[in-house]
Design an enzyme around this catalytic site. Sequence first.
Site, PDB file in Angstrom:
ATOM      1  N   HIS A 224      49.387  51.386  46.802  1.00  0.00           N
ATOM      2  CA  HIS A 224      50.181  50.740  45.755  1.00  0.00           C
ATOM      3  C   HIS A 224      51.443  50.071  46.291  1.00  0.00           C
ATOM      4  O   HIS A 224      51.716  48.927  45.935  1.00  0.00           O
ATOM      5  CB  HIS A 224      50.527  51.678  44.607  1.00  0.00           C
ATOM      6  CG  HIS A 224      51.079  50.906  43.452  1.00  0.00           C
ATOM      7  ND1 HIS A 224      50.275  50.212  42.577  1.00  0.00           N
ATOM      8  CD2 HIS A 224      52.346  50.633  43.067  1.00  0.00           C
ATOM      9  CE1 HIS A 224      51.024  49.559  41.701  1.00  0.00           C
ATOM     10  NE2 HIS A 224      52.286  49.804  41.978  1.00  0.00           N
ATOM     11  N   TYR A 228      53.707  45.784  46.624  1.00  0.00           N
ATOM     12  CA  TYR A 228      55.101  45.347  46.652  1.00  0.00           C
ATOM     13  C   TYR A 228      55.499  44.793  48.014  1.00  0.00           C
ATOM     14  O   TYR A 228      56.404  43.966  48.107  1.00  0.00           O
ATOM     15  CB  TYR A 228      56.013  46.487  46.182  1.00  0.00           C
ATOM     16  CG  TYR A 228      55.800  46.699  44.707  1.00  0.00           C
ATOM     17  CD1 TYR A 228      56.445  45.884  43.783  1.00  0.00           C
ATOM     18  CD2 TYR A 228      54.874  47.623  44.247  1.00  0.00           C
ATOM     19  CE1 TYR A 228      56.202  46.014  42.440  1.00  0.00           C
ATOM     20  CE2 TYR A 228      54.619  47.757  42.898  1.00  0.00           C
ATOM     21  CZ  TYR A 228      55.282  46.944  41.990  1.00  0.00           C
ATOM     22  OH  TYR A 228      55.022  47.050  40.657  1.00  0.00           O
ATOM     23  N   HIS A 375      42.873  41.666  37.760  1.00  0.00           N
ATOM     24  CA  HIS A 375      44.321  41.892  37.762  1.00  0.00           C
ATOM     25  C   HIS A 375      44.926  41.566  39.122  1.00  0.00           C
ATOM     26  O   HIS A 375      45.904  40.816  39.217  1.00  0.00           O
ATOM     27  CB  HIS A 375      44.627  43.349  37.390  1.00  0.00           C
ATOM     28  CG  HIS A 375      46.010  43.785  37.769  1.00  0.00           C
ATOM     29  ND1 HIS A 375      47.132  43.342  37.119  1.00  0.00           N
ATOM     30  CD2 HIS A 375      46.453  44.620  38.750  1.00  0.00           C
ATOM     31  CE1 HIS A 375      48.207  43.879  37.667  1.00  0.00           C
ATOM     32  NE2 HIS A 375      47.828  44.651  38.667  1.00  0.00           N
ATOM     33  N   PHE A 376      44.342  42.115  40.204  1.00  0.00           N
ATOM     34  CA  PHE A 376      45.029  41.859  41.478  1.00  0.00           C
ATOM     35  C   PHE A 376      44.720  40.471  42.043  1.00  0.00           C
ATOM     36  O   PHE A 376      45.401  40.004  42.944  1.00  0.00           O
ATOM     37  CB  PHE A 376      44.860  42.982  42.512  1.00  0.00           C
ATOM     38  CG  PHE A 376      43.467  43.297  42.981  1.00  0.00           C
ATOM     39  CD1 PHE A 376      42.763  42.429  43.766  1.00  0.00           C
ATOM     40  CD2 PHE A 376      42.892  44.537  42.682  1.00  0.00           C
ATOM     41  CE1 PHE A 376      41.501  42.740  44.236  1.00  0.00           C
ATOM     42  CE2 PHE A 376      41.622  44.860  43.153  1.00  0.00           C
ATOM     43  CZ  PHE A 376      40.927  43.948  43.927  1.00  0.00           C
ATOM     44  N   HIS A 377      43.738  39.761  41.447  1.00  0.00           N
ATOM     45  CA  HIS A 377      43.616  38.350  41.805  1.00  0.00           C
ATOM     46  C   HIS A 377      44.717  37.530  41.137  1.00  0.00           C
ATOM     47  O   HIS A 377      45.059  36.445  41.623  1.00  0.00           O
ATOM     48  CB  HIS A 377      42.238  37.811  41.433  1.00  0.00           C
ATOM     49  CG  HIS A 377      41.202  38.080  42.482  1.00  0.00           C
ATOM     50  ND1 HIS A 377      40.528  39.279  42.587  1.00  0.00           N
ATOM     51  CD2 HIS A 377      40.743  37.318  43.526  1.00  0.00           C
ATOM     52  CE1 HIS A 377      39.695  39.234  43.622  1.00  0.00           C
ATOM     53  NE2 HIS A 377      39.815  38.061  44.208  1.00  0.00           N
ATOM     54  N   ARG A 440      33.399  47.059  39.096  1.00  0.00           N
ATOM     55  CA  ARG A 440      33.920  46.352  40.254  1.00  0.00           C
ATOM     56  C   ARG A 440      33.106  46.771  41.478  1.00  0.00           C
ATOM     57  O   ARG A 440      32.354  47.741  41.422  1.00  0.00           O
ATOM     58  CB  ARG A 440      35.403  46.673  40.457  1.00  0.00           C
ATOM     59  CG  ARG A 440      35.685  48.140  40.722  1.00  0.00           C
ATOM     60  CD  ARG A 440      37.160  48.467  40.780  1.00  0.00           C
ATOM     61  NE  ARG A 440      37.806  47.872  41.945  1.00  0.00           N
ATOM     62  CZ  ARG A 440      39.013  48.240  42.384  1.00  0.00           C
ATOM     63  NH1 ARG A 440      39.688  49.174  41.760  1.00  0.00           N
ATOM     64  NH2 ARG A 440      39.549  47.669  43.449  1.00  0.00           N
ATOM     65  N   ARG A 441      33.254  46.038  42.549  1.00  0.00           N
ATOM     66  CA  ARG A 441      32.638  46.335  43.850  1.00  0.00           C
ATOM     67  C   ARG A 441      31.124  46.101  43.890  1.00  0.00           C
ATOM     68  O   ARG A 441      30.554  46.008  44.956  1.00  0.00           O
ATOM     69  CB  ARG A 441      32.908  47.790  44.304  1.00  0.00           C
ATOM     70  CG  ARG A 441      34.361  48.167  44.415  1.00  0.00           C
ATOM     71  CD  ARG A 441      34.509  49.558  45.046  1.00  0.00           C
ATOM     72  NE  ARG A 441      35.898  49.955  45.190  1.00  0.00           N
ATOM     73  CZ  ARG A 441      36.553  50.711  44.325  1.00  0.00           C
ATOM     74  NH1 ARG A 441      35.942  51.159  43.246  1.00  0.00           N
ATOM     75  NH2 ARG A 441      37.812  51.022  44.525  1.00  0.00           N
TER      76      ARG A 441
END
Length: 551
Positions: A224, A228, A375-377, A440-441
Amino acid sequence: MSNATNSKINSRDGKLAMAHIYVAFIALFLGGFAGLLQTLVRSGKFTLPAGIGYYQILTVHGVLLALVLTTFFIVGFLFASLSKTAGTLSDKVRFWGWIGFWLMTVGTAMTATTILLGEASVLYTFYAPLMAHPAFYIGLTLVVVGSWVSGFTMFSHFGKWKKANPGAVTPLLAFMAVITMILWLVATLGVAATVLLQFLPLSLGLVEEIDVLVSRSLFWYFGHPLVYFWLLPAYMAWYVVVPKVIGAKIFSDALARLSFVLFLLFSIPVGFHHQLTEPGIDPVWKFVQVVLTFMVIIPSLMTAFSMFATFEMYGRSKGATGLFGWFRKLPWGDARFFAPFMGMLIFIPAGAGGIINASNQMNQVIHNTIWVTGHFHLTVATTVLLTFFGIAYWLIPHITGRVMTKAMNKLAIVQTIVWVVGMAFMSTSMHFAGLLGAPRRSSFSTYGNSAQAAEWIPYQIAQAVGGTILFIGIILILVIVVNLAFFAPKGETEFPIGEVTDHAEKTPMILENWKIWVGVLIALILIAYAIPLIDMIQNAPPGSKGFNNLF
């Protein structure tokens, strides 16, 4: 001595920074091509040739983009920022910077080779009990160790500036660079521990079993704050560079520093919110880490407030009236502003999705679905990458002694629009498919002609459309980067560093007290992790044997 604001950074420092940036963009091409193939396979309309496995290209995509591209670009940008604001690097610092670079590059080559040979199809999370070839873990270790070498050389250079300027407020960009590397060094202790103490002994046959819960917890201790580590260099550009690019001033030096300190404190002890459905972790500790996760919203909102205050102040200075008149005054035709600004806008839905991911109840709906991938794209692949592209538009020509032509600037505007459109197709369809339960995956499957799986297929085709548009965006950015590095007209390009507005409050020196903030960080990590990790180890279930080539 600090470099003058309008001077060019030392050419040898520039070569060190550019070496990192070249590797980053090579990784973007290779990882992006693997991503394109993934979306085509998931559409159900394309089969990989020559026995190439889906999970092989999925691992290439994740490792090269989430780890290699980001780490190399960030380290290069931080070296350039420190050279610019804290003075030219010494020969010793530069030497160790090159050592770090070559360790990272050799490690990347080892890791990529094992993946391409089909010996490490374990995805970028390399979850136990999946097991790769030992060279995969050794390569990852070299990447991390190389980044540590670079990090400590940066601290040494920063410390030299502080000694030469006792009692002075450190340059804002240098302060932010150091916070970013402290975050990285502390976070990577988790992945180093699980690789060196668990995965390497398992893959070498020194032990027969691995503790799955401990390995996943150590990974997410790293995983995580990694987000950042991606975001903070983008925030550096937002806070310090973008105001100068548009001709404005930094809203508040103190607010910028405080937000970075808060990101450092609250981005590491939060990994359990990725493990909310994981058995073996007491719900109390999950609750503690979810609370700490939500604390990160505070510096995010501080950043949003600061940036839009800067934009409004600029617009008003140009005669804008009305509630949103300032919006029209912004320099929309300047790619150095337009690309990061679109990243900022897209961070609004990305942040909202992050709140859902971290919420115990709502997480149950979307956990392990392709919603999370969507989301993380939005975060790393849009907010972060568009900002990195915006940095490249001035940093590369600054280092190479060239200028960005009007034609290249227009192409960069087009590239940004192409990227946003492609991601709108891909990420939005991922979010909707995730709400319908699409995992996912996983590769394309109808799950035995299941009616539920049939609902996902139109969204997977939309992902392929988005992925194709994004790959066109990758080709465009590579054309621009090659031009700026080798073919653009010779000339001088500014390294834009904003000045703080005259109305800003004085920066309190407590923000420069590293002992306090690192001490608070260590305390928070111990509070969040010490007892649950001890409990996991003392009450560990039977370990699992490693699985090779499960896919």
